[in-house]
Motif scaffolding. Structure first.
Motif, mmCIF file in Angstrom:
data_model
loop_
_atom_site.group_PDB
_atom_site.id
_atom_site.type_symbol
_atom_site.label_atom_id
_atom_site.label_comp_id
_atom_site.label_asym_id
_atom_site.label_seq_id
_atom_site.Cartn_x
_atom_site.Cartn_y
_atom_site.Cartn_z
ATOM 1 N N ALA A 213 0.793 -1.409 -0.096
ATOM 2 C CA ALA A 213 -0.147 -0.240 -0.007
ATOM 3 C C ALA A 213 0.758 1.305 0.050
ATOM 4 O O ALA A 213 1.774 1.390 0.811
ATOM 5 C CB ALA A 213 -0.929 0.100 1.204
ATOM 6 N N ILE A 214 0.528 2.217 -0.804
ATOM 7 C CA ILE A 214 1.461 3.334 -1.122
ATOM 8 C C ILE A 214 0.597 4.576 -0.398
ATOM 9 O O ILE A 214 -0.514 4.593 -0.642
ATOM 10 C CB ILE A 214 1.650 3.748 -2.579
ATOM 11 N N MET A 215 1.282 5.302 0.539
ATOM 12 C CA MET A 215 0.651 6.541 1.356
ATOM 13 C C MET A 215 1.079 7.685 1.021
ATOM 14 O O MET A 215 2.358 7.858 1.016
ATOM 15 C CB MET A 215 0.663 6.002 2.955
ATOM 16 N N TYR A 216 0.414 8.552 0.796
ATOM 17 C CA TYR A 216 0.919 10.139 0.495
ATOM 18 C C TYR A 216 -0.269 11.251 1.236
ATOM 19 O O TYR A 216 -1.278 11.118 1.189
ATOM 20 C CB TYR A 216 0.896 10.541 -0.961
ATOM 21 N N GLU A 217 0.481 11.840 1.979
ATOM 22 C CA GLU A 217 -0.212 13.044 2.910
ATOM 23 C C GLU A 217 -1.280 12.396 3.305
ATOM 24 O O GLU A 217 -2.419 13.070 3.506
ATOM 25 C CB GLU A 217 -0.210 14.233 2.160
ATOM 26 N N GLY A 218 -1.137 11.210 4.292
ATOM 27 C CA GLY A 218 -2.158 10.756 5.042
ATOM 28 C C GLY A 218 -3.063 9.851 4.550
ATOM 29 O O GLY A 218 -4.189 9.480 5.239
ATOM 30 N N GLN A 219 -3.062 9.647 3.192
ATOM 31 C CA GLN A 219 -4.131 9.001 2.309
ATOM 32 C C GLN A 219 -3.384 7.724 1.576
ATOM 33 O O GLN A 219 -2.323 7.765 1.289
ATOM 34 C CB GLN A 219 -4.733 9.919 1.416
ATOM 35 N N LEU A 264 -2.856 25.195 -11.706
ATOM 36 C CA LEU A 264 -3.298 24.071 -10.766
ATOM 37 C C LEU A 264 -2.277 23.679 -9.592
ATOM 38 O O LEU A 264 -2.931 23.735 -8.497
ATOM 39 C CB LEU A 264 -3.474 22.758 -11.690
ATOM 40 N N SER A 265 -0.949 23.875 -9.831
ATOM 41 C CA SER A 265 -0.030 23.856 -8.617
ATOM 42 C C SER A 265 -0.036 24.757 -7.510
ATOM 43 O O SER A 265 -0.018 24.491 -6.606
ATOM 44 C CB SER A 265 1.427 23.754 -9.280
ATOM 45 N N LYS A 266 -0.664 25.999 -7.746
ATOM 46 C CA LYS A 266 -0.874 26.930 -6.718
ATOM 47 C C LYS A 266 -2.031 26.793 -6.173
ATOM 48 O O LYS A 266 -2.362 27.448 -5.151
ATOM 49 C CB LYS A 266 -0.658 28.166 -7.577
ATOM 50 N N GLU A 267 -3.128 26.038 -6.455
ATOM 51 C CA GLU A 267 -4.329 25.563 -5.675
ATOM 52 C C GLU A 267 -3.785 24.906 -4.238
ATOM 53 O O GLU A 267 -3.031 24.266 -4.377
ATOM 54 C CB GLU A 267 -5.128 24.819 -6.540
ATOM 55 N N THR A 268 -4.724 25.119 -3.572
ATOM 56 C CA THR A 268 -4.662 24.481 -2.081
ATOM 57 C C THR A 268 -5.988 23.906 -2.011
ATOM 58 O O THR A 268 -6.862 24.227 -1.233
ATOM 59 C CB THR A 268 -4.222 25.680 -0.992
ATOM 60 N N PRO A 269 -6.172 22.547 -2.567
ATOM 61 C CA PRO A 269 -7.376 22.011 -2.480
ATOM 62 C C PRO A 269 -7.917 21.285 -0.946
ATOM 63 O O PRO A 269 -7.197 20.768 -0.551
ATOM 64 C CB PRO A 269 -7.438 21.086 -3.558
ATOM 65 N N SER A 274 -4.596 15.347 -3.278
ATOM 66 C CA SER A 274 -3.419 15.818 -2.441
ATOM 67 C C SER A 274 -2.202 16.024 -3.197
ATOM 68 O O SER A 274 -1.183 16.613 -2.722
ATOM 69 C CB SER A 274 -3.211 15.071 -1.199
ATOM 70 N N TYR A 275 -2.062 15.090 -4.097
ATOM 71 C CA TYR A 275 -0.959 15.119 -5.203
ATOM 72 C C TYR A 275 -0.748 16.059 -6.409
ATOM 73 O O TYR A 275 0.084 16.053 -7.149
ATOM 74 C CB TYR A 275 -0.821 13.545 -5.921
ATOM 75 N N LEU A 276 -1.798 17.000 -5.968
ATOM 76 C CA LEU A 276 -2.158 17.997 -7.587
ATOM 77 C C LEU A 276 -0.934 18.560 -7.754
ATOM 78 O O LEU A 276 -0.389 18.909 -8.925
ATOM 79 C CB LEU A 276 -3.196 18.624 -6.764
ATOM 80 N N ALA A 277 -0.120 19.349 -6.591
ATOM 81 C CA ALA A 277 0.968 20.236 -6.985
ATOM 82 C C ALA A 277 2.007 19.503 -7.725
ATOM 83 O O ALA A 277 3.042 20.248 -8.199
ATOM 84 C CB ALA A 277 1.295 20.952 -5.783
#
Length: 322
Positions: A213-219, A264-269, A274-277
């Motif tokens: 399982a791969i985890m990134y920023e808590g997900q 898009l990379s400047k968005e803080t969704p 969570s991997y958007l930037a």
């Protein structure tokens, strides 16, 4: 089956360590959990053992919800689930000998005579590759690998059915790592223990795990069979982790990326990916809709635009050690 459902954990100051994580570890299975430092791997392991309390969500063992267990119920459950900690030095009391450290769990859960306890300690030490003479040593008199073996022996002392291994080889040199990984394989085979093996090293996880399982920023962003890791990885973050694995004897090539959309990379969704930037596949949908795990071949991927890497060697893609 050990199961987590929609776990959330937020620390004071606003850090969201775990965000809606759901996973299952089947009996006899080794699930590897990978991700960069700070992604929430260790927090998730502590939540499963309730060394940390989740803000919301459920924890189930063999169908029984133990999220709110207290007292004797939680004490009995901890005999079934044990943890091997990353810091093998810090997890051992420096004032206790190895024998004294191993005696504590034995005294807590079993009624043993002095002779029976001594025999059990000797058996535990032998099962992790240590000599009976090590029982009278203090932690500072042991090497890093020996201290980790003592930590494993202490976890095995109460005869658990599940073990959570939090980066158990990250602080060890390569040869000792290999020995400890072989030890885990022997323990799993002999005792039929299920493992959650946490590591930032995909090459380690590919050796010991049946699924990763791969985890990134808590997900969780991807769950896939370990044997198909390189060929089947479909999430851009998983592919980035694979490219980062160093290969002995191969000169490192620069990793070529498609340019990321600056808008898009400047968005803080709050509700987007969570991997958007960091993603070169992102579009407007990724900024407003958070992807959830869904089937993709034999894997599950949380990505609106999953895609496997071409088998042809492209610029920036290096042959990994898997």
């Amino acid at each position: 089956m050990l199961e987590a459902r929609e776990l959330y954990k937020k620390y004071p100051g606003g850090a969201q360590a775990v965000r809606g994580v759901s996973l299952r570890i089947l009996p006899g299975e080794t699930l590897g959990l990978a991700g960069e430092s700070g992604c929430g791997k260790s927090t998730l392991g502590k939540l499963l053992l309730r060394l940390e309390e989740p803000d919301s969500g459920s924890l189930l063992l063999e169908g029984t919800d133990y999220t709110k267990f207290t007292g004797k119920k939680m004490r009995n459950l901890r005999r079934k689930i044990q943890m091997v900690f990353q810091d093998c030095s810090g997890s051992l009391n420096p004032r206790l000998t190895v024998a004294q450290s191993l005696s504590e769990p034995l005294n807590n859960y079993f009624s043993l005579s002095a002779g029976e306890r001594e025999a059990q300690i000797r058996t535990l030490l032998e099962s992790v590759g240590l000599q009976p003479g090590h029982s009278q040593r203090f932690p500072h008199e042991l090497s890093g690998g020996q201290r980790q073996r003592v930590g494993i022996a202490r976890a095995l002392a109460v005869q658990p059915e599940w073990m959570i291994c939090d980066e158990p080889v990250s602080s060890l040199d390569v040869l000792v790592q290999a020995q400890i990984l072989e030890l885990f394989a022997e323990i799993k085979e002999e005792r039929r223990i299920s493992l959650l093996f946490i590591s930032h090293d995909l090459s380690v996880l590919s050796r010991v795990s049946s699924k990763i399982a791969i985890m990134y920023e808590g997900q969780l962003v991807e769950v896939l069979p370990a044997e198909n890791l390189k060929k089947q990885a479909a999430h851009p973050y998983t592919q980035e982790l694979i490219r980062a694995v160093p290969v002995l004897g191969l000169r490192r090539q620069s990793v070529s990326r498609q340019p990321v959309d600056e808008t898009l990379s400047k968005e803080t969704p709050n509700h987007g990916c969570s991997y958007l930037a960091r993603c070169n596949r992102a579009n407007e949908q990724c900024a407003v809709q958070r992807p959830v795990l869904r089937s993709y071949g034999t894997a599950q991927v949380a990505c609106h635009f999953p895609g496997q890497v071409s088998s042809n060697k492209t610029k920036g893609w290096i042959t990994s050690c898997f």
